[in-house]
Scaffold this motif. Structure first.
Motif, PDB file in Angstrom:
ATOM      1  N   PHE A  13       1.134  -1.267   0.054  1.00 25.38           N
ATOM      2  CA  PHE A  13      -0.116  -0.030  -0.021  1.00 25.38           C
ATOM      3  C   PHE A  13       1.035   1.175   0.032  1.00 25.38           C
ATOM      4  O   PHE A  13       1.767   1.431   0.961  1.00 25.38           O
ATOM      5  N   VAL A  14       0.787   2.013  -0.973  1.00 18.88           N
ATOM      6  CA  VAL A  14       1.609   3.403  -1.159  1.00 18.88           C
ATOM      7  C   VAL A  14       0.693   4.383  -0.965  1.00 18.88           C
ATOM      8  O   VAL A  14      -0.111   4.651  -1.586  1.00 18.88           O
ATOM      9  N   SER A  15       1.185   5.424   0.105  1.00 20.66           N
ATOM     10  CA  SER A  15       0.645   6.608   0.253  1.00 20.66           C
ATOM     11  C   SER A  15       1.412   7.582   0.644  1.00 20.66           C
ATOM     12  O   SER A  15       2.570   7.483   1.063  1.00 20.66           O
ATOM     13  N   LEU A  62      -7.592  -5.912  -6.320  1.00 18.64           N
ATOM     14  CA  LEU A  62      -6.912  -4.968  -5.459  1.00 18.64           C
ATOM     15  C   LEU A  62      -7.528  -3.440  -6.029  1.00 18.64           C
ATOM     16  O   LEU A  62      -7.532  -3.348  -7.425  1.00 18.64           O
ATOM     17  N   ARG A  63      -7.543  -2.744  -5.099  1.00 20.25           N
ATOM     18  CA  ARG A  63      -7.949  -1.325  -5.519  1.00 20.25           C
ATOM     19  C   ARG A  63      -6.644  -0.147  -4.961  1.00 20.25           C
ATOM     20  O   ARG A  63      -6.110  -0.478  -3.918  1.00 20.25           O
ATOM     21  N   PRO A  64      -6.491   0.676  -5.742  1.00 22.42           N
ATOM     22  CA  PRO A  64      -5.469   1.815  -5.261  1.00 22.42           C
ATOM     23  C   PRO A  64      -5.863   2.055  -3.941  1.00 22.42           C
ATOM     24  O   PRO A  64      -6.866   2.334  -3.641  1.00 22.42           O
ATOM     25  N   PRO A  65      -4.900   2.260  -3.002  1.00 24.26           N
ATOM     26  CA  PRO A  65      -3.413   2.376  -3.310  1.00 24.26           C
ATOM     27  C   PRO A  65      -2.578   1.115  -3.107  1.00 24.26           C
ATOM     28  O   PRO A  65      -1.551   0.951  -2.771  1.00 24.26           O
TER      29      PRO A  65
ATOM     30  N   GLY B   4      -5.600  -6.296   5.309  1.00 27.38           N
ATOM     31  CA  GLY B   4      -4.277  -5.743   5.420  1.00 27.38           C
ATOM     32  C   GLY B   4      -4.129  -4.322   5.706  1.00 27.38           C
ATOM     33  O   GLY B   4      -3.262  -3.832   6.041  1.00 27.38           O
ATOM     34  N   ALA B   5      -5.280  -3.767   5.681  1.00 26.19           N
ATOM     35  CA  ALA B   5      -5.300  -2.134   6.018  1.00 26.19           C
ATOM     36  C   ALA B   5      -5.642  -1.806   7.273  1.00 26.19           C
ATOM     37  O   ALA B   5      -5.776  -0.510   7.672  1.00 26.19           O
ATOM     38  N   ASN B   6      -5.434  -2.644   8.194  1.00 27.09           N
ATOM     39  CA  ASN B   6      -5.595  -2.342   9.725  1.00 27.09           C
ATOM     40  C   ASN B   6      -4.165  -1.952  10.168  1.00 27.09           C
ATOM     41  O   ASN B   6      -3.805  -2.576  11.196  1.00 27.09           O
ATOM     42  N   PHE B   7      -3.339  -1.306   9.427  1.00 27.49           N
ATOM     43  CA  PHE B   7      -2.200  -0.688  10.076  1.00 27.49           C
ATOM     44  C   PHE B   7      -2.392   0.642  10.562  1.00 27.49           C
ATOM     45  O   PHE B   7      -3.262   1.505  10.246  1.00 27.49           O
ATOM     46  N   ARG B 295      -7.113   9.226   1.447  1.00 32.96           N
ATOM     47  CA  ARG B 295      -5.607   9.635   1.638  1.00 32.96           C
ATOM     48  C   ARG B 295      -4.754   8.781   0.964  1.00 32.96           C
ATOM     49  O   ARG B 295      -4.071   7.973   1.391  1.00 32.96           O
ATOM     50  N   SER B 296      -4.853   8.793  -0.301  1.00 27.59           N
ATOM     51  CA  SER B 296      -3.903   7.780  -1.053  1.00 27.59           C
ATOM     52  C   SER B 296      -3.111   8.542  -2.061  1.00 27.59           C
ATOM     53  O   SER B 296      -3.430   9.692  -2.527  1.00 27.59           O
ATOM     54  N   VAL B 297      -1.795   7.994  -2.435  1.00 23.23           N
ATOM     55  CA  VAL B 297      -1.155   8.727  -3.547  1.00 23.23           C
ATOM     56  C   VAL B 297      -1.722   8.549  -4.817  1.00 23.23           C
ATOM     57  O   VAL B 297      -2.525   7.781  -4.974  1.00 23.23           O
ATOM     58  N   LYS B 298      -1.735   9.795  -5.531  1.00 16.97           N
ATOM     59  CA  LYS B 298      -2.338   9.922  -6.661  1.00 16.97           C
ATOM     60  C   LYS B 298      -1.500   9.346  -7.972  1.00 16.97           C
ATOM     61  O   LYS B 298      -0.306   9.613  -7.908  1.00 16.97           O
TER      62      LYS B 298
END
Lengths: 329, 298, 337
Positions: A13-15, A62-65, B4-7, B295-298
């Motif tokens: 995950f890149v942000s 998968l969806r961005p990010p 996996g997004a529970n960071f 809030r993600s990179v574009k």
């Protein structure tokens, strides 16, 4: 060669945070396992270990990010990570079927149940309305829905949780899948209904010789229904093997702690095992991710462990696995 | 939501917090908000430093220069009283801020406590207040504002107070819904179990969390306040000519618009659009900011 | 619940609302120290009119009885007389309802027809250039004062280009209106076959409707986009993709699932847009109910204000009723409440 072979899958995950720094969460950082036709594999882990993410990464959901950045996913010999979205779309719902959680919100609230079954059939297999309808009723019967003719006219919100989950399973079976992936299919259901659904799944898998993966946080489910199991921690697969072998002789310290915990803790809830905080996927420790909470950690654990066999068909990602097994005997 | 997004998405402590990097990061996240903020700052400078920027006094008239088209002496021309439109437009920025800021503060001061209280206590009080607010929604806001100002007196202070009061339901509702969500959280329940009095729970525990939604709304509500006060002035209520307020100026300029002297009403309108747009852009960015999914990179 | 009972129940809900408004205005006037007779009679009243009104209100009786007299009058349709027009308020309002409705429906209709597709397209291609441009225009639409836009359009299209007629009224000053069927000059002229009048009516409609459409499209674009983005990430759509449904099928699922929330939103926006409509009526001297209400409030024509306010409440309830009913027809999960 197994039907599905996943090798060191990596998803990031890149942000950008507010200080304009790029931050990368290594949500999956080494997932390796395989499933064969007729096998029922259970993937277990804490919340946040990356179980659902693995399934999504494998089939291109998968969806961005989030992005797959490495590894390989081979289905019947074809590398899925190289396929285009359209090609993957052709496989999804067809050869690779998914049963998700939240059946009542996953079904389209504006379409009758029977029509949704017909829709998924006609999306992948050329068939007339009557042919598709006939198959829909057959599948509804196969999953144990009473009075399928009448139930097919129902709206999703009119179904109970258990009934809706059966519909999802019927939808998964409509196009004779070779691989079935069930992601927490029994969350939110009554305990008795859970057992029924799991019995149904296992029965269908065996009868139709499908490969099946069940993703769950419930060790009890894995113990009772699965042939093989894979344990995930902090985005990587730490142990894979036959259920009996892993339960009797766990090779990885994490698995050991899991199983050795009291019976109430067999169910992995929101809090992590042994009260340790969940690993920060943005800042994973170098080397073995488990070393910060491992009672056996040594200097060698500062290097990345590879996944290695400790017995035929039973592998673990730990430098000390073989030695620990020896001493345990 | 992938598990996996529970960071934890907090920034790792970096050496040396840099203001420029933070600004760059926030601008990248929402260029809209950055532009909006810039516009607001420009108008703010104009308002505060209007004495420097105005070539003429905004209310002194040049009777021999009535209705002059824009020229070298009067960049925006002159109006029906011979006053310099450019100076009046700049001075008008003061009214924009002078009305919007107090009005929003009043709305917050009323709306936030009401939202906290009705959300936390619930019961009949909650029902009554919410029904009352729902009843108000039946009316277009301009009509409501107009009616109340017309009835209660047409002074500037009154306009500010009325706008502040009429907009408080928005904040109350936002805060209330956040409180409702927080009310059953472990965090609050343990505070209750520890024996904290209600007021302390409301202001120490609930407020810091519930206020986020309200803060996101401030810029947008300020935009509304600026717009509505100008509309009221346009209708001749609350602010009269020759006050250099943008809405009043448009009112003056309306009669000249159809006979060709376009500048009298056009420029105040443009200024109004720009300030309101700036506030709306900032508000848009603020609302995005509080929505974690973006809030993600574009 | 059948439609009949639903309708009745909704209409019954109007009553407490209206009672509340009536009560509030009644009390505000009496208690606020304002002179009810003066308010109703207006500055142009003669002594005789004062006496008449005083008698009607029964100010010598108790507050309680006064309220009931008042209420009774209202229920009989007697909203008092507007001192501006010297006609019963109810008549004034009924004359103007269709005039405003024409503008409102055209304006909101076109605003929706433009706004929804733009919002949808922006949602399907988020963060693309179309998205950014449409969001900017939407924000702009939120920021432009309606009355100023009307004035500028009159300047450009009437004064400069001569394309549009002067912004006074709904048809040319020298023309006489067609026989009334619907209340819309345009449609009535078409029905009566008076083509010149119809053309004139249409040309007078253009600018106000465009103003209305631009301003009303702003919130519609914004919310259509937001709603559609939410639907795109909900469980149903995710499952549809996981089922390998083709892109156009998924798109249809998204559109259908977005319809009800979007429709509901437009319905709630309409109440706010009445305010915008009133301002446009004012700038273009449209002669509609919105202009009537604005003038009444500004000039202090109390009886008219009260009638107008009550009418607004009734209008909103009817709009919500229609929306809820349409939602009931479309959405299988909805019940009539």
């Amino acid at each position: 060669m197994s039907l599905l072979e996943v090798n060191e899958l990596e998803t990031h995950f890149v942000s950008r945070d507010l200080d304009n720094n790029i931050r990368t969460a290594r949500a999956l950082n080494g997932v390796t396992f395989a499933v064969d036709s007729g096998e029922f594999l259970g993937i277990v882990g804490e919340t946040g270990a990356g179980k659902s993410l693995t399934a999504q990464s494998a089939v291109g959901l998968l969806r961005p990010p989030a992005r797959v950045v490495g590894g390989s996913v081979r289905f019947a010999g074809t590398e899925l990570l190289n396929l285009s979205d359209d090609e993957l779309n052709g496989l999804r719902g067809h050869e690779i079927a998914m049963v998700v959680q939240n059946p009542r919100t996953s079904l389209d609230p504006l379409t009758r149940v029977g029509d949704q079954l017909i829709r998924i059939r006609q999306a992948h297999v050329k068939s007339s309305n009557s042919e598709a309808r006939k198959r829909a009723l057959e599948m509804m019967d196969a999953v144990g829905i009473p009075d399928p003719e009448r139930r097919a006219m129902a709206w999703p919100h009119e179904l109970s949780g258990g009934m809706a989950q059966r519909v999802l399973i019927a939808m998964a079976l409509m196009n004779e899948p070779r691989l079935l992936i069930a992601d927490e299919p029994t969350t939110g259901l009554d305990v008795t209904v859970q057992a029924q659904i799991l019995d149904l799944l296992r029965d269908l898998v065996k009868r139709m010789n499908m490969a099946a993966i069940i993703i769950t946080h419930d060790l009890g489910v894995v113990a009772h229904y699965c042939d093989r199991m894979a344990v995930m921690f902090a985005g990587s697969m730490v142990e894979v093997g036959p259920v009996k072998a892993v339960f009797d002789r766990p090779a990885h310290p994490y698995t050991k702690n899991l199983i050795a915990a009291t019976p109430e803790r067999l169910k992995l809830g929101e809090t992590s095992i042994l009260g340790a905080p969940p690993p920060d996927l943005y800042n994973l420790p170098d080397g073995c991710h488990h070393r910060d909470r491992c009672q056996y950690a040594e200097d060698i654990c500062l290097t990345d462990p590879k996944i290695e066999d400790v017995a035929p068909g039973h592998a673990a990602r730990c430098h000390l696995a073989a030695r620990l097994l020896e001493t345990a005997k | 939501m992938p598990d996996g997004a529970n960071f934890r998405a907090e920034a790792a402590p970096l050496p040396g917090f840099s203001v420029t990097r933070r600004i760059a990061g926030m601008s990248r996240f929402s260029p809209t908000a950055a532009i909006g903020l810039t516009i607001i700052l420009i108008f703010g400078i104009l308002a505060l430093g209007s004495n420097i920027f105005m070539p003429y006094d905004p209310v002194s008239s040049f009777p021999e220069r009535v209705l002059q088209a824009p020229n070298a002496d009067h960049w925006f021309g002159t109006d029906g009283n011979g006053m310099d439109v450019f100076s009046r437009v700049i001075y008008g920025a003061r009214y924009g801020f002078g009305i919007a800021i107090p009005a929003v503060i009043i709305s917050l001061l009323i709306g936030v406590p009401v939202g906290l209280w009705t959300g936390y206590r619930g019961g009949i009080g909650d029902e009554v207040v919410m029904r009352f607010f729902d009843g108000l929604r039946v009316f277009p806001s301009i009509i409501l504002a107009l009616a109340v100002v017309a009835a209660t007196g047409q002074s500037l202070i009154n306009v500010i107070i009325v706008l502040g009061v009429l907009d408080s339901p928005v904040f109350a509702r936002v805060v209330r819904s956040e409180v409702l969500a927080l009310r059953s959280s472990v965090f609050v329940e343990s505070a209750v179990a520890a024996g904290n009095p209600t007021w302390r729970i409301m202001f120490v525990h609930l407020l810091p969390n519930a206020i986020q939604g309200a803060m996101a709304q401030t810029a947008v509500r300020a935009a509304w306040a600026v717009r509505i006060s100008a509309t009221l002035a346009f209708l001749g209520v609350g602010i009269q000519a020759p006050t250099p307020e943008w809405g009043a100026m448009i009112r003056q300029g309306a009669e000249f618009m159809v006979s060709g002297q376009w500048w009298v009403a056009l420029f105040p309108g443009l200024a109004l659009i720009m300030l309101v747009l700036g506030l709306n852009m900032l508000g848009d960015g603020l609302q995005d900011f509080l929505n974690p999914r973006r809030r993600s990179v574009k | 619940m059948t439609f009949g009972r639903f309708f009745l129940r909704r209409m019954l809900m109007v009553i407490p609302l209206m009672l509340g408004i009536v009560f509030a205005t009644f009390m505000l006037v009496r208690i606020g120290g304002l002179d009810p007779v003066g308010l109703l009679a207006g500055p142009t009243a003669t002594a005789a009119e004062f006496d008449l009104i005083r008698g009607e209100l029964g100010l010598d009786k108790s507050l309680f009885e006064q309220f009931f007299i008042y209420l009774g009058n209202l229920l009989q349709g007697d909203f008092g007389e507007s001192w501006l027009s010297n006609r019963p308020v109810l008549d004034d309002m009924l004359d103007r309802v269709m005039i405003s409705l024409e503008l409102l429906l055209w304006g909101v209709g076109i605003g929706t027809l433009i706004g929804i597709p733009i919002g949808l397209r922006a949602a399907f291609r988020p963060d693309g250039s179309f998205d950014h441009i449409s969001r900017f225009f939407s924000l702009l639409g939120f920021s432009i004062p309606t009355y100023w836009l009307g004035l500028v359009m009159l300047f450009v299209f009437f004064y400069l280009l001569g394309w549009a007629p002067p912004g006074v009224g709904r048809i040319g000053l020298i023309m006489s209106p067609p026989p009334t069927v619907t209340g819309s000059y345009f449609f009535d002229a078409l029905i009566a076959g008076e083509w010149e009048v119809a053309r004139s009516a249409a040309s007078h409609l253009v600018l106000p409707v465009i103003c209305m459409a631009i301003v009303s499209s702003a919130p519609i674009i914004k919310h259509t986009r937001a709603i559609t983005l939410e639907v795109l990430s909900n469980d149903t759509v995710r499952y549809a993709k996981a089922s390998g449904l083709p892109k156009d099928v998924v798109k249809r699922i998204v559109l259908r699932n977005s319809t009800v929330p979007i429709l509901t939103f437009v319905g709630t926006e309409i109440t706010g847009l009445v305010g915008t409509m009133s301002l446009i009526e004012f700038v273009f001297a449209w002669g509609g109910l919105g202009e009537y209400g604005l003038a009444a409030i500004v000039r202090g024509d109390f009886a008219a204000v009260q009638g107008y306010v009550l009418f607004l409440a009734l209008f909103s309830v009817i709009v919500f009723l229609i929306i809820d009913f349409v939602v009931y027809l479309i959405e299988p999960r909805a019940e009539l409440t």
